[in-house]
Design an enzyme around this catalytic site. Structure first.
Site, PDB file in Angstrom:
ATOM      1  N   TRP A 179      43.155  42.696  27.367  1.00  0.00           N
ATOM      2  CA  TRP A 179      42.143  43.690  27.740  1.00  0.00           C
ATOM      3  C   TRP A 179      42.782  45.055  27.616  1.00  0.00           C
ATOM      4  CZ3 TRP A 179      42.316  47.477  31.647  1.00  0.00           C
ATOM      5  CH2 TRP A 179      41.180  48.300  31.675  1.00  0.00           C
ATOM      6  N   GLU A 220      39.085  40.365  25.744  1.00  0.00           N
ATOM      7  CA  GLU A 220      38.090  40.658  26.798  1.00  0.00           C
ATOM      8  C   GLU A 220      37.338  41.958  26.544  1.00  0.00           C
ATOM      9  OE1 GLU A 220      39.864  41.154  30.677  1.00  0.00           O
ATOM     10  OE2 GLU A 220      37.925  41.379  31.684  1.00  0.00           O
ATOM     11  N   LYS A 222      34.169  44.881  27.405  1.00  0.00           N
ATOM     12  CA  LYS A 222      33.630  45.622  28.551  1.00  0.00           C
ATOM     13  C   LYS A 222      32.553  46.559  28.039  1.00  0.00           C
ATOM     14  CE  LYS A 222      35.542  47.984  32.632  1.00  0.00           C
ATOM     15  NZ  LYS A 222      36.799  48.242  33.372  1.00  0.00           N
ATOM     16  N   HIS A 256      31.435  42.923  33.499  1.00  0.00           N
ATOM     17  CA  HIS A 256      31.591  43.825  32.360  1.00  0.00           C
ATOM     18  C   HIS A 256      30.350  44.030  31.513  1.00  0.00           C
ATOM     19  CE1 HIS A 256      36.260  43.928  32.045  1.00  0.00           C
ATOM     20  NE2 HIS A 256      35.800  44.263  33.231  1.00  0.00           N
ATOM     21  N   HIS A 280      36.422  35.603  33.501  1.00  0.00           N
ATOM     22  CA  HIS A 280      36.889  36.375  34.639  1.00  0.00           C
ATOM     23  C   HIS A 280      35.736  36.347  35.630  1.00  0.00           C
ATOM     24  CE1 HIS A 280      40.455  38.994  33.074  1.00  0.00           C
ATOM     25  NE2 HIS A 280      40.701  37.700  33.090  1.00  0.00           N
ATOM     26  N   ASP A 288      31.303  49.372  39.736  1.00  0.00           N
ATOM     27  CA  ASP A 288      32.560  48.640  39.916  1.00  0.00           C
ATOM     28  C   ASP A 288      32.397  47.208  39.440  1.00  0.00           C
ATOM     29  OD1 ASP A 288      35.275  48.200  40.975  1.00  0.00           O
ATOM     30  OD2 ASP A 288      34.214  46.797  42.262  1.00  0.00           O
ATOM     31  N   ASP A 290      34.659  44.744  39.962  1.00  0.00           N
ATOM     32  CA  ASP A 290      35.650  43.836  40.539  1.00  0.00           C
ATOM     33  C   ASP A 290      35.539  43.595  42.040  1.00  0.00           C
ATOM     34  OD1 ASP A 290      37.357  43.466  38.048  1.00  0.00           O
ATOM     35  OD2 ASP A 290      37.349  45.638  38.238  1.00  0.00           O
ATOM     36  N   ASP A 320      38.885  37.719  38.635  1.00  0.00           N
ATOM     37  CA  ASP A 320      39.285  39.110  38.461  1.00  0.00           C
ATOM     38  C   ASP A 320      38.567  39.985  39.472  1.00  0.00           C
ATOM     39  OD1 ASP A 320      40.303  41.466  37.607  1.00  0.00           O
ATOM     40  OD2 ASP A 320      39.232  41.527  35.694  1.00  0.00           O
TER      41      ASP A 320
HETATM   42  C1  RNT Z   1      39.418  45.488  33.525  1.00  0.00           C
HETATM   43  C2  RNT Z   1      39.478  44.045  33.126  1.00  0.00           C
HETATM   44  C3  RNT Z   1      40.815  43.411  33.245  1.00  0.00           C
HETATM   45  C4  RNT Z   1      41.571  43.854  34.468  1.00  0.00           C
HETATM   46  C5  RNT Z   1      42.792  43.073  34.752  1.00  0.00           C
HETATM   47  C6  RNT Z   1      43.703  43.786  35.700  1.00  0.00           C
HETATM   48  O1  RNT Z   1      38.172  45.989  33.528  1.00  0.00           O
HETATM   49  O2  RNT Z   1      38.525  43.321  33.831  1.00  0.00           O
HETATM   50  O3  RNT Z   1      40.676  42.048  33.183  1.00  0.00           O
HETATM   51  O4  RNT Z   1      40.776  43.830  35.597  1.00  0.00           O
HETATM   52  O5  RNT Z   1      43.401  42.691  33.602  1.00  0.00           O
HETATM   53 ZN    ZN Z   2      38.540  41.176  33.684  1.00  0.00          ZN
END
Ligand code: RNT
Ligand code: ZN
Length: 413
Positions: A179, A220, A222, A256, A280, A288, A290, A320
């Site tokens: 990522w 990955e 986003k 994402h 994830h 946000d 996460d 994640d």
């Molecule tokens: C960031 C991604 C990624 C990170 C981690 C720390 O938007 O989701 O996966 O959160 O690698």
């Molecule tokens: Zn992630």
């Protein structure tokens, strides 16, 4: 009570023991970064950057590798089933030396591998293309600056090799997830050139063929990040295309996408064309991506799809999220258990009945069965799973967390 519940499920055509066996052999990869707010152990580690943000200053954060391992062992003691450790490159043991990202070696991670072996768990790995002076302008693998690109390419190449060694030593392939934060706050004038450079850089990163029995590459995407609101170079379309063309695994992070867009529906499509999936499991809230995972609709739908598509053998389930506003051990345990409970609920679905109803066009029965399944006593099965694994059930979880806080975390100042 468990015996009666088993009979009830059997009457609906569901074999509870089979569901429990599937739970026991489906590992969840624990992300190390919930334990210390994504800081890591580089000498002079600075502030979190590249669009990653942790809110909160709850006491007791792990400040060293030993403390992080101690916390992980505590978390593992609260989780039923199988697990893995997902490590970021910044969590190496650099022995007080300034080891830059383009100089990481296996020796910096050998301690983690030995620890994982001791715990009987596999490992996964991630290059850390963020929180670094050479990522401060928001561009790494797609940077127009060749020197910067080369630096991050080297970091990613080394990460893959370290991961392959982890996989080989632990006898279970490590997933290496790439990522990168690359993107633009405001309107780019030339999106194409960033994507071309990212594609070329990735080709270079993956140019050395590694045994997939040891290392599995994943990428990955986003939609947007903090500071990359107008364009993320590695968008969903970009990485889906890249993963299909190059047959790498694709990582779908639940946080994402557009706030109302879930990843559950993507699973059956993507697995038509990419060999493997990395998830994830996370929870997006507005901007946000996460928040701590909950036993909510989104997570349940993801797990339903994995079970219904028979996708578990081709899916690596990772987590994640990072929250520093609550006890970090609780965040880890509650989030991971929420993912596991969702998987269990999916495994206990009266699948055959649902399919039969759907095939015959009886959508009334399908809807009724789905609603009924929610209120079946699945939590009795969950408690049984916890009991068989010698970990606290739902009612005892908080006490375990609090007593660790009192005996260990409160001593960290
Ligand atoms: C960031 C991604 C990624 C990170 C981690 C720390 O938007 O989701 O996966 O959160 O690698
Ligand atoms: Zn992630």
């Amino acid at each position: 009570m468990f015996t009666q519940v088993k009979e009830l499920y059997a009457s609906l055509g569901v074999d509870v023991e089979l569901a429990l066996a599937a739970m026991a052999k489906t590992p969840i990869s624990l992300h190390c970064w919930q334990g210390d707010d994504v800081v890591g152990f580089e000498t002079g580690a600075g502030a979190l950057g590249s669009g990653l943000a942790v809110t909160g200053n709850y006491p007791g954060k792990a400040r060293s590798i030993d403390e992080l391992r101690q916390d992980l062992e505590q978390v593992l003691s609260l989780l039923p089933g199988a697990h893995r450790l997902n490590l970021h490159a910044i969590y190496g043991d650099f022995g007080g030396e300034a080891v830059d990202r383009d100089a990481i070696e296996l020796k910096h991670f050998q301690g983690w591998i030995d620890w994982a072996k001791q715990q009987g768990i596999g490992m996964d790995f991630n290059p850390s293309n963020f929180s670094h002076p050479l990522a401060d302008d928001g561009l790494t693998l797609s940077s127009p600056d060749e020197g910067k690109r080369d630096f991050w390419i080297e970091h990613c190449k080394r990460s893959r090799k370290i991961a392959a060694a982890m996989g080989e030593q632990l006898g279970s392939a490590a997933v290496t997830n790439v990522w990168i934060p690359d993107g633009m706050k405001d309107m780019p004038a030339d999106r194409q050139s960033y994507r071309q450079r990212l594609s070329d850089s990735l080709d270079e990163v993956f140019s050395e063929k590694l045994d997939t029995a040891h290392n599995i590459d994943a990428v990955e995407c986003k939609l947007f990040g903090i500071g990359s609101e107008s364009m993320v170079v590695g968008s969903h379309e970009f990485y889906m295309g890249y993963a299909m063309k190059n047959q790498t695994a694709l990582c779908l992070d639940a946080g994402h996408f557009h706030p109302t867009e879930g990843i559950a529906d993507k699973i059956s499509s993507v697995l038509m064309y990419v060999p493997e999936l990395l998830l994830h499991v996370s929870r997006g809230v507005r901007w946000d991506s996460d928040h701590v995972v909950l036993f909510d609709d989104q997570t349940q739908q993801i797990m339903q799809e994995l079970v219904r598509c028979d996708a578990l053998p081709r899916t690596h389930i990772g987590l994640d999220f990072f929250d520093a506003s609550i006890n970090r051990i609780a965040a880890w345990a509650i989030g991971t258990r929420a993912a596991q409970k969702s998987l269990l609920l999916a495994l206990l679905e009266p699948r055959e009945k649902l399919r039969a109803a759907e095939l015959s066009g009886d959508y009334t029965t399908r809807l009724a069965l789905l609603e009924q399944a929610k209120s079946l006593p699945w939590s009795v099965v969950w408690e049984e799973f916890c009991k068989r694994n010698n970990v606290p059930g739902e009612m005892a979880l908080l006490d375990s967390v609090k007593s660790y806080e009192a005996s260990v975390l409160s001593g960290r100042h």
